[in-house]
Design an enzyme around this catalytic site. Structure first.
Site, PDB file in Angstrom:
ATOM      1  CB  VAL A 157      24.341  57.411  63.623  1.00 33.66           C
ATOM      2  CG1 VAL A 157      23.176  56.611  64.181  1.00 33.66           C
ATOM      3  CG2 VAL A 157      25.670  56.873  64.151  1.00 33.66           C
ATOM      4  CG  HIS A 158      19.953  57.878  58.064  1.00 39.03           C
ATOM      5  ND1 HIS A 158      18.609  57.578  58.059  1.00 39.03           N
ATOM      6  CD2 HIS A 158      20.105  58.980  57.293  1.00 39.03           C
ATOM      7  CE1 HIS A 158      17.982  58.465  57.299  1.00 39.03           C
ATOM      8  NE2 HIS A 158      18.864  59.331  56.823  1.00 39.03           N
ATOM      9  CG  LEU A 159      18.577  57.799  64.610  1.00 36.22           C
ATOM     10  CD1 LEU A 159      18.045  58.731  65.675  1.00 36.22           C
ATOM     11  CD2 LEU A 159      19.267  56.599  65.224  1.00 36.22           C
TER      12      LEU A 159
END
Length: 150
Positions: free
Chosen positions: A72-74
């Site tokens: 997961v890359h914010l």
């Protein structure tokens, strides 16, 4: 064995090909879907149960007991914020449950800094055809199913 991958954020589903970063758009690290998050203070949630194997202020990888890893890359290029505006709630190596808050952040702050706040959710090293139920648009809710990984 199928793995249900939940959305880490509430917002709108975005096809991975529309993410403004070639590594994600071309599925170089794996297939998946992105979420354009709603604004305001929020927590990014664990998409699966497992162990936090990689942890940065702007990104994390959870490895499930079956060995499947979800990245997961914010936001995009948010590494340039050097952690500013992100609050870690867990540590690397911690065992987490699906839906557990992992990182506090505010997508509006990311956008105000000039970056895209879109959140790619990637099934690491998965075959393109191994994901089902991928939304192509429309609303998604944090903690609810985003896709299934067979």
């Amino acid at each position: 064995m199928s793995t249900t991958v939940a959305s880490p954020a509430t917002g709108a589903a975005v096809p991975m090909a529309d993410v403004p970063d070639p590594v994600f758009a071309q599925s170089m690290v794996g297939p998946g879907v992105a979420v354009e998050p709603e604004g305001g203070e929020q927590d990014a949630l664990a998409p699966i149960a497992g162990t936090v194997v990689t942890l940065h202020p702007h990104a994390f990888v959870i490895a499930g007991e079956d060995g499947k890893g979800v990245l997961v890359h914010l936001g995009i290029d948010t590494v340039k914020q050097q952690g500013e505006g992100f609050t870690l709630h867990v540590v690397k190596g911690e065992t987490v449950r699906a839906g557990q808050p992992l990182i506090g952040w505010n997508p509006e702050t990311v956008r105000a800094a000039g970056y895209s706040a879109v959140v790619p959710v990637v099934a690491l090293d998965a075959q393109a055809g191994s994901l089902s139920g991928l939304p192509t648009g429309g609303p998604v809710v944090a903690g609810e199913q985003l896709f299934v990984w067979d």
